[in-house]
Design a protein around this motif. Structure first.
Motif, PDB file in Angstrom:
ATOM      1  N   PRO A   3      -2.439  -2.130  -4.012  1.00  0.00           N
ATOM      2  CA  PRO A   3      -3.262  -3.117  -3.298  1.00  0.00           C
ATOM      3  C   PRO A   3      -2.427  -4.310  -2.828  1.00  0.00           C
ATOM      4  O   PRO A   3      -1.320  -4.557  -3.319  1.00  0.00           O
ATOM      5  CB  PRO A   3      -4.298  -3.551  -4.342  1.00  0.00           C
ATOM      6  N   SER A   4      -2.956  -5.043  -1.884  1.00  0.00           N
ATOM      7  CA  SER A   4      -2.283  -6.240  -1.395  1.00  0.00           C
ATOM      8  C   SER A   4      -2.292  -7.318  -2.473  1.00  0.00           C
ATOM      9  O   SER A   4      -3.324  -7.588  -3.089  1.00  0.00           O
ATOM     10  CB  SER A   4      -2.977  -6.750  -0.128  1.00  0.00           C
ATOM     11  N   GLN A   5      -1.142  -7.919  -2.694  1.00  0.00           N
ATOM     12  CA  GLN A   5      -1.059  -8.968  -3.717  1.00  0.00           C
ATOM     13  C   GLN A   5      -1.859 -10.203  -3.323  1.00  0.00           C
ATOM     14  O   GLN A   5      -2.319 -10.960  -4.188  1.00  0.00           O
ATOM     15  CB  GLN A   5       0.408  -9.346  -3.951  1.00  0.00           C
TER      16      GLN A   5
ATOM     17  N   TYR B  24      -3.511  -5.499  -7.773  1.00  0.00           N
ATOM     18  CA  TYR B  24      -2.061  -5.388  -7.616  1.00  0.00           C
ATOM     19  C   TYR B  24      -1.369  -5.425  -8.976  1.00  0.00           C
ATOM     20  O   TYR B  24      -0.469  -4.622  -9.258  1.00  0.00           O
ATOM     21  CB  TYR B  24      -1.561  -6.520  -6.727  1.00  0.00           C
TER      22      TYR B  24
ATOM     23  N   GLU C 291      -4.745 -10.112  -1.080  1.00  0.00           N
ATOM     24  CA  GLU C 291      -6.164  -9.798  -0.996  1.00  0.00           C
ATOM     25  C   GLU C 291      -6.748  -9.335  -2.329  1.00  0.00           C
ATOM     26  O   GLU C 291      -7.926  -9.556  -2.601  1.00  0.00           O
ATOM     27  CB  GLU C 291      -6.389  -8.728   0.073  1.00  0.00           C
TER      28      GLU C 291
ATOM     29  N   ASN D  51       2.985   1.224   4.409  1.00  0.00           N
ATOM     30  CA  ASN D  51       2.564  -0.076   4.929  1.00  0.00           C
ATOM     31  C   ASN D  51       3.475  -1.226   4.525  1.00  0.00           C
ATOM     32  O   ASN D  51       3.148  -2.383   4.756  1.00  0.00           O
ATOM     33  CB  ASN D  51       1.132  -0.372   4.469  1.00  0.00           C
TER      34      ASN D  51
ATOM     35  N   ASP E 205       7.256   2.041  -3.877  1.00  0.00           N
ATOM     36  CA  ASP E 205       6.192   1.826  -2.904  1.00  0.00           C
ATOM     37  C   ASP E 205       5.060   2.816  -3.171  1.00  0.00           C
ATOM     38  O   ASP E 205       4.942   3.354  -4.273  1.00  0.00           O
ATOM     39  CB  ASP E 205       6.728   1.946  -1.482  1.00  0.00           C
ATOM     40  N   ASN E 206       4.234   3.081  -2.178  1.00  0.00           N
ATOM     41  CA  ASN E 206       3.062   3.934  -2.358  1.00  0.00           C
ATOM     42  C   ASN E 206       3.410   5.376  -2.723  1.00  0.00           C
ATOM     43  O   ASN E 206       2.563   6.093  -3.255  1.00  0.00           O
ATOM     44  CB  ASN E 206       2.208   3.931  -1.087  1.00  0.00           C
TER      45      ASN E 206
ATOM     46  N   GLU F 259      -2.626   3.950  -3.501  1.00  0.00           N
ATOM     47  CA  GLU F 259      -1.846   2.921  -2.832  1.00  0.00           C
ATOM     48  C   GLU F 259      -1.805   1.651  -3.678  1.00  0.00           C
ATOM     49  O   GLU F 259      -2.705   1.407  -4.501  1.00  0.00           O
ATOM     50  CB  GLU F 259      -2.439   2.596  -1.463  1.00  0.00           C
TER      51      GLU F 259
ATOM     52  N   ILE G  54       4.230  -2.376   1.543  1.00  0.00           N
ATOM     53  CA  ILE G  54       3.974  -3.013   0.250  1.00  0.00           C
ATOM     54  C   ILE G  54       4.860  -2.353  -0.797  1.00  0.00           C
ATOM     55  O   ILE G  54       4.797  -1.141  -1.004  1.00  0.00           O
ATOM     56  CB  ILE G  54       2.489  -2.884  -0.139  1.00  0.00           C
TER      57      ILE G  54
END
Length: 411
Positions: free
Chosen positions: A85-87, A94, A89, A148, A160-161, A83, A150
């Motif tokens: 990662p959150s940009q 990311y 968090e 999700n 995306d993922n 996946e 992202i």
């Protein structure tokens, strides 16, 4: 490094590329085999290959100790992610994932991508979404890929993922490179990977023809012009990085523990190697005490080389070497209950090794486990020659693995 050398880029310095890749590879092996980032390892193997454009890459297999193997989906999630990662968090993760671990873009408006074969992605992207990691009935892992929201823009495409190549976060961030990490726990998959690792270098097909072309008349011929520069460019396949890698004497193959090939020979068939300054009489002077000694090099696995069932006495000799313990001569190998037999085949009969179909069953089992496809094919051809086959068989259309199972179970 190249920022200190004006006017040069990475393709101009294959020596620096090779050295840097070797340094990263050595450090990666230390992290896996010595630091145990995945847990304690019992074996490892890798092979170096070079892309057509010249860049080196490595294919690696690692066997973990039983207590460190991933036995559940949650264990897989601890070392493998698929996946973005959150940009917010994880901005560093990311950046690394979006730069190195995204496949494509391919398909749709990008049908000219290198992975497109017959209008489909040969790597099977985009992957389906999964709310959690699962292991299917065939034993393959479907990594967690949540929808999700992202996404990342790459050129004119939005990914995306479903386009993420599985990775390990620690290795990705430390080595700043594309490192695909997969979980493999099925014998068929491991067998395929081992065949892929040992397939050898790329090969080329060439045609040799005469330099004369008939013009249709009885005796008139014209000389075909040969562009030597064009032919050299067409047939050249060793890239600069590969050439430098070989010049530096870097290893192409690595295995731990190492495997020692144990060769054997029939009586009076021993291979003799001589230097130019040596007399052939000196080669037959050996130790008077024929005794077994402990191996000086630790951590090595010995394997007796393969022998085809149709090779005659050599095949039966190999069979006896796996049965008789500590023989000091060929006579001791041929001795059963105080009786010295004339041939190794007779000795196998005396041991009860080839009185029935046990000989063929063991040969098929061994060939199925580790012999190459050609060896397995030759084994079946030999068996068919000894059998009364009433109907013709198309050998190339036979499923060797299924056929071996049928014969072993006497179906």
């Amino acid at each position: 490094m190249l920022c200190y050398i004006e006017g040069q880029k990475a393709p101009d310095r294959p020596d620096i590329v090779a050295r840097l890749f070797k340094q990263k590879l050595d450090e990666l092996m230390r992290d896996i085999m010595n630091v145990h980032i995945f847990g304690k390892c019992q074996a490892g193997i890798y092979i170096i290959e070079f892309q057509k454009r010249g860049l080196p890459h490595v294919h690696m297999l690692i066997w973990l100790m039983p207590e460190y193997k991933c036995k559940s989906p949650s264990d897989i999630d601890e070392i493998i992610s698929a996946e973005i990662p959150s940009q917010i968090e994880d901005p560093v993760g990311y950046k690394m994932v979006t730069e190195y671990m995204l496949h494509g873009p391919c398909g749709g408006k990008h049908m000219d991508a290198a992975c497109i074969i017959d209008r489909k992605c040969s790597k099977h992207f985009p992957k389906p979404y999964y709310a959690e990691t699962t292991i299917d009935e065939d034993g393959y892992a479907n990594y967690k890929r949540r929808n999700n929201g992202i996404k990342v823009s790459k050129g004119k495409a939005t990914l995306d993922n479903s386009f993420v190549v599985p990775y390990n976060r620690f290795l990705l961030l430390k080595y700043n490179a594309h490192i695909n990490v997969e979980w493999c726990n099925r014998s068929r998959a491991i067998k395929y990977l081992l065949k892929y690792l040992n397939k050898g270098p790329d090969r080329a097909t060439i045609v040799i023809q005469e330099n004369l072309r008939p013009t249709g008349e009885s005796s008139a011929e014209t000389i075909i012009e040969v562009d030597e520069i064009k032919n050299y460019l067409d047939y050249r396949y060793i890239s600069p990085c590969e050439a430098v890698w070989l010049l530096f004497s870097f290893d192409i193959h690595f295995s731990k523990p190492s495997v020692l090939k144990l060769s054997y020979h029939l009586p009076n068939h021993h291979t003799v190697t001589l230097h130019d300054s040596e007399s052939y009489m000196r080669c037959y002077i050996g130790k008077t005490t024929k005794t077994w000694e402990p191996r000086k090099q630790r951590g090595c696995i010995g394997r007796i080389v393969y022998s085809h069932p149709a090779s005659g006495e050599r095949y039966y000799l190999r069979m006896l070497l796996n049965i008789v313990k500590g023989p000091r001569s060929f006579e001791e190998l041929r001795t059963v209950d105080g009786t010295i037999h004339d041939t190794f085949k007779d000795t196998c009969f005396a041991y009860g090794l080839i009185n029935d179909d046990k000989e063929w069953a063991e040969a098929i089992s061994e060939a199925k486990l580790w012999a190459s496809g050609a060896q397995l094919r030759d084994l079946f051809v030999t068996m068919l020659l000894f059998c009364n086959v009433s109907q013709p068989l198309t050998l190339w259309e036979v499923s060797w693995e299924a056929l071996s199972d049928d014969i072993l179970h006497k179906k």
